[in-house]
Each structure stands twice: as C-alpha cells, then as structure tokens.
Enzyme design. Structure first.
Site, PDB file in Angstrom:
ATOM      1  N   CYS A  79       0.959  -1.204  -0.261  1.00  0.00           N
ATOM      2  CA  CYS A  79      -0.103   0.225  -0.201  1.00  0.00           C
ATOM      3  C   CYS A  79       0.817   0.825  -0.311  1.00  0.00           C
ATOM      4  CB  CYS A  79      -1.128   0.172   1.348  1.00  0.00           C
ATOM      5  SG  CYS A  79      -2.127   1.440   0.816  1.00  0.00           S
ATOM      6  N   HIS A 175      -3.159  -5.265   1.343  1.00  0.00           N
ATOM      7  CA  HIS A 175      -2.833  -5.462   2.948  1.00  0.00           C
ATOM      8  C   HIS A 175      -2.478  -6.184   3.518  1.00  0.00           C
ATOM      9  CE1 HIS A 175      -2.346  -1.486   4.003  1.00  0.00           C
ATOM     10  NE2 HIS A 175      -3.692  -0.814   3.535  1.00  0.00           N
ATOM     11  N   GLU A 177      -1.042  -7.801   5.206  1.00  0.00           N
ATOM     12  CA  GLU A 177      -0.550  -8.010   7.002  1.00  0.00           C
ATOM     13  C   GLU A 177      -1.576  -8.170   7.575  1.00  0.00           C
ATOM     14  OE1 GLU A 177      -0.411  -5.744   5.182  1.00  0.00           O
ATOM     15  OE2 GLU A 177      -1.003  -3.642   6.120  1.00  0.00           O
TER      16      GLU A 177
END
Ligand code: GLN
Length: 192
Positions: A79, A175, A177
């Site tokens: 990102c 994302h 994560e």
C-alpha cells in the site's frame, strides 16, 4: 531463520511484525539507518506515504535505504510502501518523492477514498486465492515488461496488477498483513 526488517516510522508496523514472526522470521523494527545492516529483507508497511516519506528523510534512513535497494536488498512495499517504491506517483503531493525502484506508475487512492475501501479474493500466482483488503489503495496504472505481475484485480475498469515483483523489489496494493493469512509474507520470505 531470516532476519527481516519492518520499516517502523509510521503505519501498520505491528501487523507486519506479527505475520513475519508467525512464519518464523526474526524481525527488526527499523527506525535508524544502522538497523538496515544485516537484514535479509525489509517490509515497507501501509500507512500514509507522505508521512513515511517525511520521516524517512528526517530520520536519515532515506539515503541508506536507497543505496541498499539499489544494491539488491529485497524489499516488499504494501500500500503506502508500494507508493514509496514506485517510479511514478500520480495524485501525490507536489513535493512527494519516491525511491523509484519499481517500474510502475501508481495512483494514490486509485481505488477510491476511505469510504470505498473493500475486501475481495485475490488469486496469487503460485499460492492460490488470498484475502485482499484494499484501504485507500494505490492503483498500478502502468508498468514495464521488467515487472512480473503475480496477481491482478478487476475493479470494474479492467485488470490492474495488485502484486508485482521486479527482481528484489516487490509491491502490493492491498494489505496482506491485515488478515491471518501469511502466505504473501511467506512468498516474499521464501526468496530471502
Ligand atoms: N493512500 C495512502 C497513501 O497515499 C495509502 C493507504 C494505505 O497505506 N492504506 O499513503
């Protein structure tokens, strides 16, 4: 056990650290340039690219990291991290700089503003379907043939790459994560 850094100036550092530790990496939160030494790879997290860029400059990490990337340090930008690695940033602030290590043009907030954030399923080459969380995500609008496209997404305007790799430089619009699925991190770490 590879030693992997997470650039810890701003953004979703904690989540990246968690995913990397889950897959057995030794993680270093990088705030100072000396901490780049001895890393097998580095993750540049999501957050606010203008804020991270500013802190990269004021912390003195910028030039050391720039040199490491040029000398082949594997880096994964997610990102805002992708924005920081890109050659061209569209819709950025006038004074917004980037490392220019990935031959793509990205448009900041190219999938819409915060309210247009979405989650979808992304088919990644060699892994299969992974959850893709897009939050004010940058859209890769153009790229050169040096750039390997590992995953694309069609958000109603044709396919755009969302996970790419050019030699040691990886970029991800979404994302990885923010979900419990660590396979994108593993894909990166397995190359270290
Ligand atoms: N739009 C943000 C930026 O330009 C990136 C958003 C994110 O990292 N979730 O920095």
């Amino acid at each position: 056990m590879p030693r992997v850094g997470v650039l810890a100036l701003q953004g979703d550092v904690r989540e990246h650290v968690a995913r990397l530790e889950e897959i057995g990496a030794e993680v270093v939160r990088v705030r100072h340039v000396e901490q780049l030494d001895g890393l097998a790879g580095l993750v540049l997290p999501g957050g606010e690219s203008t804020a991270i860029a500013h802190l990269l400059t004021t912390s003195g990490v910028r030039s050391g990291l720039d040199e490491k990337i040029r000398h082949g340090l594997p880096v994964l930008g997610t990102c805002a991290g992708l924005i920081l690695l890109s050659r061209h940033v569209l819709g950025g602030r006038d004074d917004q700089w980037s490392f220019g290590a990935l031959d793509v043009s990205v448009r900041r907030n190219g999938y819409g503003r915060q309210i247009a954030s979405f989650e979808t399923v992304i088919e990644v080459k060699g892994i299969g379907p992974v959850p893709g969380v897009f939050i004010r995500a940058p859209k890769i609008e153009s790229w050169t043939e040096e750039v390997e496209v590992l995953a694309s997404h069609d958000h109603g305007d044709g396919d755009h790459p969302v996970l790419v790799r050019q030699a040691n430089v990886w970029g991800c619009s979404f994302h990885p994560e923010l979900t419990s699925d660590a396979r994108v991190h593993r894909l990166f770490v397995d190359t270290l």
